[in-house]
Design a protein around this motif. Structure first.
Motif, PDB file in Angstrom:
ATOM      1  N   ASP A  30       0.415  -1.263   0.544  1.00  0.00           N
ATOM      2  CA  ASP A  30       0.001  -0.382   0.149  1.00  0.00           C
ATOM      3  C   ASP A  30       0.974   1.352   0.110  1.00  0.00           C
ATOM      4  O   ASP A  30       2.141   1.526   0.243  1.00  0.00           O
ATOM      5  CB  ASP A  30      -1.116   0.043   1.780  1.00  0.00           C
ATOM      6  CG  ASP A  30      -2.273   0.478   1.173  1.00  0.00           C
ATOM      7  OD1 ASP A  30      -2.272   1.701  -0.105  1.00  0.00           O
ATOM      8  OD2 ASP A  30      -2.972   0.634   1.686  1.00  0.00           O
ATOM      9  N   LEU A  31       0.029   2.638  -0.312  1.00  0.00           N
ATOM     10  CA  LEU A  31       0.768   3.442  -0.152  1.00  0.00           C
ATOM     11  C   LEU A  31       1.689   3.582   1.364  1.00  0.00           C
ATOM     12  O   LEU A  31       1.491   3.043   2.090  1.00  0.00           O
ATOM     13  CB  LEU A  31       0.402   4.543   0.218  1.00  0.00           C
ATOM     14  CG  LEU A  31      -0.929   4.910  -0.802  1.00  0.00           C
ATOM     15  CD1 LEU A  31      -1.869   6.189  -1.223  1.00  0.00           C
ATOM     16  CD2 LEU A  31       0.245   5.050  -2.845  1.00  0.00           C
ATOM     17  N   PHE A  39       4.021  -0.682   8.655  1.00  0.00           N
ATOM     18  CA  PHE A  39       2.678  -2.100   8.044  1.00  0.00           C
ATOM     19  C   PHE A  39       3.495  -3.048   7.002  1.00  0.00           C
ATOM     20  O   PHE A  39       3.164  -4.360   6.851  1.00  0.00           O
ATOM     21  CB  PHE A  39       1.494  -1.270   7.680  1.00  0.00           C
ATOM     22  CG  PHE A  39       0.281  -2.053   7.516  1.00  0.00           C
ATOM     23  CD1 PHE A  39      -0.538  -3.218   8.378  1.00  0.00           C
ATOM     24  CD2 PHE A  39       0.491  -2.041   6.057  1.00  0.00           C
ATOM     25  CE1 PHE A  39      -1.004  -3.830   7.916  1.00  0.00           C
ATOM     26  CE2 PHE A  39      -1.196  -3.114   5.543  1.00  0.00           C
ATOM     27  CZ  PHE A  39      -1.969  -3.573   6.580  1.00  0.00           C
ATOM     28  N   ASN A  40       3.249  -1.965   5.884  1.00  0.00           N
ATOM     29  CA  ASN A  40       4.786  -2.576   4.514  1.00  0.00           C
ATOM     30  C   ASN A  40       5.512  -3.360   4.978  1.00  0.00           C
ATOM     31  O   ASN A  40       5.903  -4.765   4.147  1.00  0.00           O
ATOM     32  CB  ASN A  40       4.704  -1.591   3.028  1.00  0.00           C
ATOM     33  CG  ASN A  40       3.399  -1.106   2.486  1.00  0.00           C
ATOM     34  OD1 ASN A  40       2.458  -1.779   2.915  1.00  0.00           O
ATOM     35  ND2 ASN A  40       3.298   0.639   2.778  1.00  0.00           N
ATOM     36  N   GLU A  41       6.466  -2.990   5.455  1.00  0.00           N
ATOM     37  CA  GLU A  41       7.723  -3.806   5.781  1.00  0.00           C
ATOM     38  C   GLU A  41       7.413  -4.607   6.570  1.00  0.00           C
ATOM     39  O   GLU A  41       8.056  -5.702   6.417  1.00  0.00           O
ATOM     40  CB  GLU A  41       8.425  -3.421   6.527  1.00  0.00           C
ATOM     41  CG  GLU A  41       9.825  -3.766   6.781  1.00  0.00           C
ATOM     42  CD  GLU A  41      11.352  -1.940   6.627  1.00  0.00           C
ATOM     43  OE1 GLU A  41      11.858  -2.777   7.433  1.00  0.00           O
ATOM     44  OE2 GLU A  41      10.318  -0.961   6.711  1.00  0.00           O
ATOM     45  N   ALA A  42       6.341  -4.839   7.379  1.00  0.00           N
ATOM     46  CA  ALA A  42       5.485  -6.610   8.313  1.00  0.00           C
ATOM     47  C   ALA A  42       4.967  -7.749   7.030  1.00  0.00           C
ATOM     48  O   ALA A  42       5.505  -8.811   6.816  1.00  0.00           O
ATOM     49  CB  ALA A  42       5.113  -6.128   8.820  1.00  0.00           C
ATOM     50  N   ALA A  43       4.822  -6.604   6.374  1.00  0.00           N
ATOM     51  CA  ALA A  43       4.480  -7.797   5.258  1.00  0.00           C
ATOM     52  C   ALA A  43       5.556  -8.129   4.339  1.00  0.00           C
ATOM     53  O   ALA A  43       5.818  -9.222   3.408  1.00  0.00           O
ATOM     54  CB  ALA A  43       3.266  -6.970   3.857  1.00  0.00           C
ATOM     55  N   TYR A  44       6.666  -7.079   3.703  1.00  0.00           N
ATOM     56  CA  TYR A  44       8.003  -8.020   3.433  1.00  0.00           C
ATOM     57  C   TYR A  44       8.855  -9.174   3.665  1.00  0.00           C
ATOM     58  O   TYR A  44       9.235  -9.641   3.400  1.00  0.00           O
ATOM     59  CB  TYR A  44       8.527  -6.871   2.876  1.00  0.00           C
ATOM     60  CG  TYR A  44       9.661  -6.806   3.085  1.00  0.00           C
ATOM     61  CD1 TYR A  44      10.636  -7.343   1.173  1.00  0.00           C
ATOM     62  CD2 TYR A  44      11.203  -6.386   3.069  1.00  0.00           C
ATOM     63  CE1 TYR A  44      11.519  -7.926   0.715  1.00  0.00           C
ATOM     64  CE2 TYR A  44      12.139  -7.077   2.815  1.00  0.00           C
ATOM     65  CZ  TYR A  44      12.568  -7.720   1.756  1.00  0.00           C
ATOM     66  OH  TYR A  44      13.648  -7.815   1.968  1.00  0.00           O
ATOM     67  N   ALA A  45       8.518  -8.573   4.919  1.00  0.00           N
ATOM     68  CA  ALA A  45       9.051  -9.149   5.837  1.00  0.00           C
ATOM     69  C   ALA A  45       8.952 -10.762   5.462  1.00  0.00           C
ATOM     70  O   ALA A  45       9.299 -12.296   5.752  1.00  0.00           O
ATOM     71  CB  ALA A  45       9.498  -9.140   7.208  1.00  0.00           C
ATOM     72  N   GLY A  46       7.016 -11.135   5.559  1.00  0.00           N
ATOM     73  CA  GLY A  46       6.313 -12.018   5.356  1.00  0.00           C
ATOM     74  C   GLY A  46       7.034 -13.391   4.642  1.00  0.00           C
ATOM     75  O   GLY A  46       7.413 -13.844   3.947  1.00  0.00           O
ATOM     76  N   ALA A  47       6.721 -12.065   3.337  1.00  0.00           N
ATOM     77  CA  ALA A  47       7.628 -12.101   1.741  1.00  0.00           C
ATOM     78  C   ALA A  47       9.184 -13.244   1.924  1.00  0.00           C
ATOM     79  O   ALA A  47       9.919 -13.831   1.095  1.00  0.00           O
ATOM     80  CB  ALA A  47       7.279 -11.966   0.657  1.00  0.00           C
ATOM     81  N   VAL A  85      -1.307 -10.805  -2.989  1.00  0.00           N
ATOM     82  CA  VAL A  85      -1.839 -10.476  -1.515  1.00  0.00           C
ATOM     83  C   VAL A  85      -1.906  -9.208  -1.495  1.00  0.00           C
ATOM     84  O   VAL A  85      -0.230  -8.676  -2.129  1.00  0.00           O
ATOM     85  CB  VAL A  85      -0.521 -11.486  -0.892  1.00  0.00           C
ATOM     86  CG1 VAL A  85      -1.366 -10.955   0.459  1.00  0.00           C
ATOM     87  CG2 VAL A  85      -0.396 -12.503  -1.105  1.00  0.00           C
ATOM     88  N   MET A  86      -2.344  -8.454  -0.570  1.00  0.00           N
ATOM     89  CA  MET A  86      -2.619  -7.011  -1.222  1.00  0.00           C
ATOM     90  C   MET A  86      -2.428  -6.090   0.660  1.00  0.00           C
ATOM     91  O   MET A  86      -3.200  -7.154   1.134  1.00  0.00           O
ATOM     92  CB  MET A  86      -3.713  -6.397  -2.039  1.00  0.00           C
ATOM     93  CG  MET A  86      -5.425  -7.017  -1.700  1.00  0.00           C
ATOM     94  SD  MET A  86      -5.925  -7.033  -2.998  1.00  0.00           S
ATOM     95  CE  MET A  86      -5.365  -8.445  -3.603  1.00  0.00           C
ATOM     96  N   THR A  87      -1.593  -5.422   0.624  1.00  0.00           N
ATOM     97  CA  THR A  87      -1.937  -5.088   1.780  1.00  0.00           C
ATOM     98  C   THR A  87      -2.439  -3.593   1.873  1.00  0.00           C
ATOM     99  O   THR A  87      -2.177  -2.453   1.187  1.00  0.00           O
ATOM    100  CB  THR A  87      -0.225  -4.711   2.474  1.00  0.00           C
ATOM    101  OG1 THR A  87      -0.027  -3.474   1.884  1.00  0.00           O
ATOM    102  CG2 THR A  87       0.508  -5.771   2.455  1.00  0.00           C
ATOM    103  N   GLY A  88      -3.489  -3.790   2.753  1.00  0.00           N
ATOM    104  CA  GLY A  88      -4.465  -2.817   3.313  1.00  0.00           C
ATOM    105  C   GLY A  88      -6.273  -2.609   2.800  1.00  0.00           C
ATOM    106  O   GLY A  88      -6.239  -3.233   2.435  1.00  0.00           O
ATOM    107  N   ILE A 109      -6.472 -10.382   1.039  1.00  0.00           N
ATOM    108  CA  ILE A 109      -6.895  -8.955   1.733  1.00  0.00           C
ATOM    109  C   ILE A 109      -6.358  -8.793   2.048  1.00  0.00           C
ATOM    110  O   ILE A 109      -6.889  -9.709   3.612  1.00  0.00           O
ATOM    111  CB  ILE A 109      -7.709  -7.920   0.608  1.00  0.00           C
ATOM    112  CG1 ILE A 109      -7.470  -6.227   0.925  1.00  0.00           C
ATOM    113  CG2 ILE A 109      -9.263  -8.654   1.492  1.00  0.00           C
ATOM    114  CD1 ILE A 109      -8.654  -5.955   0.445  1.00  0.00           C
ATOM    115  N   ILE A 110      -5.473  -8.218   3.287  1.00  0.00           N
ATOM    116  CA  ILE A 110      -5.039  -7.828   4.706  1.00  0.00           C
ATOM    117  C   ILE A 110      -5.850  -6.597   5.000  1.00  0.00           C
ATOM    118  O   ILE A 110      -5.368  -5.702   4.472  1.00  0.00           O
ATOM    119  CB  ILE A 110      -3.711  -7.997   5.271  1.00  0.00           C
ATOM    120  CG1 ILE A 110      -2.996  -9.315   4.531  1.00  0.00           C
ATOM    121  CG2 ILE A 110      -3.239  -7.470   6.925  1.00  0.00           C
ATOM    122  CD1 ILE A 110      -1.570  -8.876   4.391  1.00  0.00           C
TER     123      ILE A 110
END
Length: 329
Positions: A30-31, A39-47, A85-88, A109-110
């Protein structure tokens, strides 16, 4: 032949040669950017964890504007990415529109529920983790005044605010929670200067612990709190390391687990609603070498007790999104 057509043709040839398409998963941030330290960096950590464990590869896109949402989703779906997968929460409308066009693609979607047969909706009990953060803030505060700074003024962030206030008031019923939001547009997630200004204003009103649930904006809150000599509370990712000894804790929201699990499931991703609460270790408070000196045995005991009671149902933390209200405010 366009680049897109070339890519699609190449994908088709690979599928024919192998007998089945070897789909890579995809992640859309997300933006605020991939490295927002939240938030976004947490998603990146999972990937990243999925890649390290499986040796697989994935596609990713960073949003630059609201207008890109539909284009990004369609582009990834048409290149064969699966699952996507999309964040937000902001992806909800466009995903509702697009998912039926790609029935063989799985989407996750998260932070929002999208009722489509090929969509997994991952939602978190942010109010429960925030309650624990509120307990910690109350026990650490010397002024009996704490602060909350949200990003975009939306019901989802009021979940954090209300849970935090409930935890704080459970310890200090007569205490005060100051509340500010950064704005009403998506720009509110990425304005650390404004975050710092709001933190200074709350400090001037007596706050000595400030919880930031504001994405990239929160980085400015944590920095200002450190500069002012007061404590802060991070969010989503573990942000304790950003200012060791000055971040009381971080309300960790395991977005990384949501992304990792979706990637591991692949095309077998189960549609429907997945709730990640305290009992499922979807939320919690981070205690590590960076903040352990701030967390007394009494605070740890109070957190453990509250967590156990929330898990058993003895403490019912109100979810703001159920009725747009907060019982302690």
């Amino acid at each position: 032949m366009t680049l897109m057509n070339s890519l699609l043709a190449g994908t088709a040839l690979i599928a024919l040669a192998s007998g089945a398409a070897m789909a890579d998963p995809a992640l859309i941030y997300d933006l605020g950017g991939k490295f927002d330290k939240s938030f976004n960096e947490a998603a990146y950590a999972g990937a990243k964890r999925w890649t390290e464990e499986t040796g697989g590869s994935y596609k990713e896109l960073e949003m630059q504007s609201e207008a890109q949402r539909e284009q990004a989703l369609r582009r990834l779906a048409e290149t064969g990415a699966n699952p996507i997968v999309m964040t937000g929460f902001a992806f909800s409308d466009v995903l509702t529109k697009i998912a039926p066009d790609y029935p063989d693609t799985k989407f996750a979607i998260i932070d929002m529920v999208v009722d489509q047969p090929n969509v997994q909706s991952v939602v978190f009990a942010e109010e429960q983790g925030s309650y624990l953060a509120g307990v910690m803030a109350a026990m650490k505060s010397q002024s009996d005044v704490v602060g909350f700074i949200g990003g975009m003024d939306i019901p989802l962030i009021h979940k954090f605010e209300c849970g935090y206030a409930q935890g704080f008031k459970a310890v200090k019923p007569e205490g005060k929670v100051l509340v500010n939001y950064t704005g009403t547009t998506p720009a509110a997630w990425n304005d650390p200067v404004k975050g710092g200004e709001l933190a200074k204003a709350q400090k001037s009103q007596g706050a000595d612990v400030i919880y930031a649930a504001a994405g990239g904006t929160g980085i400015g809150v944590l920095q200002a709190a450190a500069d002012l000599g007061i404590l802060s509370i991070g969010v989503d990712s573990n942000q304790n390391h950003l200012h060791p000894g000055q971040v009381l804790t971080s309300m960790v929201k395991r977005v990384d687990n949501a992304v990792y699990d979706a990637f591991m499931a692949g095309t077998d991703l189960e549609p429907g609603v997945r709730v990640m609460d305290l009992k499922a270790e979807g939320v919690g408070v981070a205690i590590d070498d960076n903040n352990k000196d701030l967390v007394t045995p009494e605070i740890q005991a109070a957190v453990d007790e509250a967590a156990a009671k929330i898990g058993s149902g003895e403490i019912m933390v109100h979810d703001y999104m159920t009725d747009s209200s907060c019982p302690v405010e």
